[in-house]
Design a protein around this motif. Structure first.
Motif, PDB file in Angstrom:
ATOM      1  N   ASP A  82       1.221  -1.098  -0.235  1.00 49.89           N
ATOM      2  CA  ASP A  82      -0.312   0.137  -0.025  1.00 49.89           C
ATOM      3  C   ASP A  82       0.737   0.977   0.418  1.00 49.89           C
ATOM      4  OD1 ASP A  82       0.853   1.140   2.890  1.00 49.89           O
ATOM      5  OD2 ASP A  82      -0.605  -0.627   3.258  1.00 49.89           O
ATOM      6  N   GLU A  83       0.363   2.887   0.011  1.00 47.93           N
ATOM      7  CA  GLU A  83       1.234   3.688  -0.218  1.00 47.93           C
ATOM      8  C   GLU A  83       1.721   4.035   1.460  1.00 47.93           C
ATOM      9  OE1 GLU A  83       1.825   5.202  -2.550  1.00 47.93           O
ATOM     10  OE2 GLU A  83       0.057   3.503  -3.748  1.00 47.93           O
ATOM     11  N   SER A  84       1.272   3.616   2.088  1.00 46.31           N
ATOM     12  CA  SER A  84       2.365   3.651   3.528  1.00 46.31           C
ATOM     13  C   SER A  84       3.586   2.808   3.636  1.00 46.31           C
ATOM     14  CB  SER A  84       1.327   3.549   4.712  1.00 46.31           C
ATOM     15  OG  SER A  84       1.277   2.205   4.822  1.00 46.31           O
ATOM     16  N   SER A  85       3.731   2.207   2.679  1.00 51.15           N
ATOM     17  CA  SER A  85       4.809   0.559   2.872  1.00 51.15           C
ATOM     18  C   SER A  85       6.320   1.977   2.309  1.00 51.15           C
ATOM     19  CB  SER A  85       4.882  -0.001   1.902  1.00 51.15           C
ATOM     20  OG  SER A  85       5.581  -0.138   0.485  1.00 51.15           O
ATOM     21  N   THR A  86       7.334   1.581   2.661  1.00 52.29           N
ATOM     22  CA  THR A  86       8.359   1.725   2.478  1.00 52.29           C
ATOM     23  C   THR A  86       9.126   2.235   1.469  1.00 52.29           C
ATOM     24  OG1 THR A  86       9.375   1.432   5.198  1.00 52.29           O
ATOM     25  CG2 THR A  86      10.859   1.920   3.199  1.00 52.29           C
ATOM     26  N   ILE A  87       9.143   0.933   0.665  1.00 50.93           N
ATOM     27  CA  ILE A  87       9.351   0.461  -0.899  1.00 50.93           C
ATOM     28  C   ILE A  87       7.782   1.887  -1.627  1.00 50.93           C
ATOM     29  CG2 ILE A  87       8.803  -0.688  -3.039  1.00 50.93           C
ATOM     30  CD1 ILE A  87      11.199  -1.220  -1.071  1.00 50.93           C
ATOM     31  N   ALA A  88       6.731   1.985  -1.540  1.00 49.65           N
ATOM     32  CA  ALA A  88       5.858   2.941  -2.044  1.00 49.65           C
ATOM     33  C   ALA A  88       6.392   4.300  -1.694  1.00 49.65           C
ATOM     34  CB  ALA A  88       4.485   2.803  -1.568  1.00 49.65           C
ATOM     35  N   LYS A  89       6.642   4.863  -0.860  1.00 48.04           N
ATOM     36  CA  LYS A  89       8.082   5.537  -0.427  1.00 48.04           C
ATOM     37  C   LYS A  89       8.874   6.083  -1.282  1.00 48.04           C
ATOM     38  CE  LYS A  89       5.813   6.205   3.869  1.00 48.04           C
ATOM     39  NZ  LYS A  89       5.695   6.294   5.196  1.00 48.04           N
ATOM     40  N   PHE A  90       9.822   4.748  -1.313  1.00 45.35           N
ATOM     41  CA  PHE A  90      11.204   5.020  -2.325  1.00 45.35           C
ATOM     42  C   PHE A  90      10.389   5.146  -3.645  1.00 45.35           C
ATOM     43  CE2 PHE A  90      14.063   2.779  -4.818  1.00 45.35           C
ATOM     44  CZ  PHE A  90      14.910   3.277  -4.702  1.00 45.35           C
ATOM     45  N   ILE A  91       9.533   4.179  -4.994  1.00 45.22           N
ATOM     46  CA  ILE A  91       9.512   4.631  -5.385  1.00 45.22           C
ATOM     47  C   ILE A  91       8.332   6.385  -5.463  1.00 45.22           C
ATOM     48  CG2 ILE A  91       7.252   3.934  -7.668  1.00 45.22           C
ATOM     49  CD1 ILE A  91       7.833   1.202  -6.654  1.00 45.22           C
ATOM     50  N   ASP A  92       7.638   6.564  -5.366  1.00 44.35           N
ATOM     51  CA  ASP A  92       7.328   8.247  -5.050  1.00 44.35           C
ATOM     52  C   ASP A  92       8.608   9.111  -5.152  1.00 44.35           C
ATOM     53  OD1 ASP A  92       4.878   7.080  -5.426  1.00 44.35           O
ATOM     54  OD2 ASP A  92       4.483   7.737  -3.475  1.00 44.35           O
ATOM     55  N   ARG A  93       9.686   8.902  -4.478  1.00 48.10           N
ATOM     56  CA  ARG A  93      10.894   9.284  -4.193  1.00 48.10           C
ATOM     57  C   ARG A  93      11.298   9.406  -5.589  1.00 48.10           C
ATOM     58  NH1 ARG A  93      11.724   8.730   0.853  1.00 48.10           N
ATOM     59  NH2 ARG A  93      13.312   6.842   0.546  1.00 48.10           N
ATOM     60  N   ASN A  94      11.880   8.137  -5.657  1.00 48.28           N
ATOM     61  CA  ASN A  94      12.807   7.896  -6.525  1.00 48.28           C
ATOM     62  C   ASN A  94      12.454   7.541  -7.961  1.00 48.28           C
ATOM     63  OD1 ASN A  94      15.366   8.384  -4.207  1.00 48.28           O
ATOM     64  ND2 ASN A  94      14.758   7.425  -3.475  1.00 48.28           N
ATOM     65  N   GLY A  95      11.533   6.294  -7.582  1.00 48.04           N
ATOM     66  CA  GLY A  95      11.173   5.930  -8.880  1.00 48.04           C
ATOM     67  C   GLY A  95      11.429   4.591  -8.925  1.00 48.04           C
ATOM     68  N   PRO A  96      11.108   3.291  -9.517  1.00 44.83           N
ATOM     69  CA  PRO A  96      11.296   1.883  -9.397  1.00 44.83           C
ATOM     70  C   PRO A  96      13.088   2.310  -9.430  1.00 44.83           C
ATOM     71  CG  PRO A  96       9.588   2.304 -11.008  1.00 44.83           C
ATOM     72  CD  PRO A  96      10.410   4.350 -10.668  1.00 44.83           C
ATOM     73  N   GLY A  97      13.424   1.224  -9.065  1.00 48.88           N
ATOM     74  CA  GLY A  97      14.792   0.946  -9.373  1.00 48.88           C
ATOM     75  C   GLY A  97      15.827   0.237  -8.002  1.00 48.88           C
ATOM     76  N   LEU A  98      17.177   0.363  -8.480  1.00 41.38           N
ATOM     77  CA  LEU A  98      17.770  -0.071  -7.189  1.00 41.38           C
ATOM     78  C   LEU A  98      17.313   0.643  -6.136  1.00 41.38           C
ATOM     79  CD1 LEU A  98      20.056  -2.389  -6.890  1.00 41.38           C
ATOM     80  CD2 LEU A  98      21.761  -0.779  -7.064  1.00 41.38           C
ATOM     81  N   GLN A  99      16.827  -0.806  -5.176  1.00 41.34           N
ATOM     82  CA  GLN A  99      16.310   0.301  -3.443  1.00 41.34           C
ATOM     83  C   GLN A  99      17.847  -0.849  -2.083  1.00 41.34           C
ATOM     84  OE1 GLN A  99      14.989  -1.902  -0.937  1.00 41.34           O
ATOM     85  NE2 GLN A  99      14.812  -0.302   1.011  1.00 41.34           N
ATOM     86  N   GLN A 100      18.722  -1.868  -2.772  1.00 37.11           N
ATOM     87  CA  GLN A 100      19.299  -2.252  -1.376  1.00 37.11           C
ATOM     88  C   GLN A 100      20.133  -3.856  -2.210  1.00 37.11           C
ATOM     89  OE1 GLN A 100      18.702  -5.389  -0.495  1.00 37.11           O
ATOM     90  NE2 GLN A 100      16.361  -5.794  -0.462  1.00 37.11           N
ATOM     91  N   LEU A 101      21.523  -3.277  -1.627  1.00 33.59           N
ATOM     92  CA  LEU A 101      22.078  -4.322  -2.035  1.00 33.59           C
ATOM     93  C   LEU A 101      22.048  -5.120  -0.681  1.00 33.59           C
ATOM     94  CD1 LEU A 101      24.599  -5.919  -3.255  1.00 33.59           C
ATOM     95  CD2 LEU A 101      26.356  -3.937  -2.137  1.00 33.59           C
ATOM     96  N   ALA A 102      22.255  -6.591  -0.248  1.00 33.30           N
ATOM     97  CA  ALA A 102      22.390  -7.813   0.228  1.00 33.30           C
ATOM     98  C   ALA A 102      23.158  -8.558   0.110  1.00 33.30           C
ATOM     99  CB  ALA A 102      20.880  -7.811   0.705  1.00 33.30           C
ATOM    100  N   VAL A 103      24.038  -8.209   1.880  1.00 28.90           N
ATOM    101  CA  VAL A 103      24.475  -9.277   1.672  1.00 28.90           C
ATOM    102  C   VAL A 103      24.945 -10.853   3.172  1.00 28.90           C
ATOM    103  CG1 VAL A 103      26.839  -7.779   1.556  1.00 28.90           C
ATOM    104  CG2 VAL A 103      26.245  -8.157   3.674  1.00 28.90           C
ATOM    105  N   ARG A 104      25.446 -11.806   2.665  1.00 26.19           N
ATOM    106  CA  ARG A 104      25.354 -12.816   3.291  1.00 26.19           C
ATOM    107  C   ARG A 104      26.077 -13.439   4.263  1.00 26.19           C
ATOM    108  NH1 ARG A 104      25.256 -17.753  -0.773  1.00 26.19           N
ATOM    109  NH2 ARG A 104      23.337 -16.369  -1.317  1.00 26.19           N
ATOM    110  N   VAL A 105      25.401 -13.243   5.641  1.00 25.37           N
ATOM    111  CA  VAL A 105      26.302 -13.070   6.868  1.00 25.37           C
ATOM    112  C   VAL A 105      25.844 -14.867   7.673  1.00 25.37           C
ATOM    113  CG1 VAL A 105      26.516 -10.920   6.730  1.00 25.37           C
ATOM    114  CG2 VAL A 105      24.852 -11.944   8.389  1.00 25.37           C
ATOM    115  N   THR A 106      26.216 -15.115   8.183  1.00 27.10           N
ATOM    116  CA  THR A 106      26.562 -16.650   9.333  1.00 27.10           C
ATOM    117  C   THR A 106      25.855 -16.441  10.371  1.00 27.10           C
ATOM    118  OG1 THR A 106      28.745 -16.529   9.468  1.00 27.10           O
ATOM    119  CG2 THR A 106      28.339 -18.133   7.903  1.00 27.10           C
ATOM    120  N   ASP A 107      25.770 -15.209  11.444  1.00 27.01           N
ATOM    121  CA  ASP A 107      25.467 -14.572  11.866  1.00 27.01           C
ATOM    122  C   ASP A 107      25.155 -13.539  12.199  1.00 27.01           C
ATOM    123  OD1 ASP A 107      25.174 -14.215  15.441  1.00 27.01           O
ATOM    124  OD2 ASP A 107      26.860 -15.597  15.958  1.00 27.01           O
ATOM    125  N   ILE A 108      24.053 -12.930  12.296  1.00 23.00           N
ATOM    126  CA  ILE A 108      23.518 -11.340  12.147  1.00 23.00           C
ATOM    127  C   ILE A 108      23.441 -10.653  13.410  1.00 23.00           C
ATOM    128  CG2 ILE A 108      20.892 -11.926  12.389  1.00 23.00           C
ATOM    129  CD1 ILE A 108      20.551  -9.961  10.510  1.00 23.00           C
TER     130      ILE A 108
END
Length: 160
Positions: A82-108
């Motif tokens: 919905d429009e309240s989600s962080t992703i909706a706000k990201f798209i409103d601010r920046n448009g669709p596109g790269l939002q994050q890079l994720a690294v895999r860890v063994t013990d967060i």
């Protein structure tokens, strides 16, 4: 090597041996307004398969992990619920596109302790539930060169 680089009580020492916990690039997250259209684009143009899909109410997204059938680093397509989600706000601010890079860890928890010990800010005080019951947290973009860096500890029974 200087003493501070090996002393875990110093900021430099807190992350000196973190490579034993950070094991791979896990995925890149792309914010999309229409999940089905995005999945179709990656299937049509790159032959990527949808390998996992779920709704994450807490994060406010419908997400799909897509990639080559043989595995490897994946693309996480993130569509707002919905429009309240962080992703909706990201798209409103920046448009669709790269939002994050994720690294895999063994013990967060250990990674979080080392990063915060080095003065790096995380978005959450404790890890949250991510895709496929993984545990996640994020490094603040201002502390990661302008990149929203996700830390992902896959669930014990995860395929990747």
């Amino acid at each position: 090597m200087s003493t501070s680089a090996t002393d875990p009580s110093t900021p430099a020492g807190a992350t000196a041996q973190i490579s034993d916990l950070v094991v791979a690039i896990d995925h890149v997250g792309i914010a999309v307004p229409d999940l089905e259209a995005a999945k179709k684009w990656y299937a049509t143009h790159l032959g990527f398969e949808s390998l996992h899909q779920e709704t994450n109410e807490e994060q406010g997204v419908e997400e799909a992990m897509v990639g080559p059938a043989g595995g490897g680093t994946l693309i996480q397509l993130l569509a707002p619920l919905d429009e309240s989600s962080t992703i909706a706000k990201f798209i409103d601010r920046n448009g669709p596109g790269l939002q994050q890079l994720a690294v895999r860890v063994t013990d967060i928890d250990a990674v979080a302790a080392r990063l915060t010990g080095a003065g790096v800010r995380l978005l959450y005080p404790e890890a949250k539930r991510g895709t496929a019951n993984s545990r996640i947290n994020f490094v603040h973009p201002k502390d990661a060169g302008g990149v929203l860096l996700e830390l992902v500890e896959p669930a014990a029974d995860a395929a990747h």
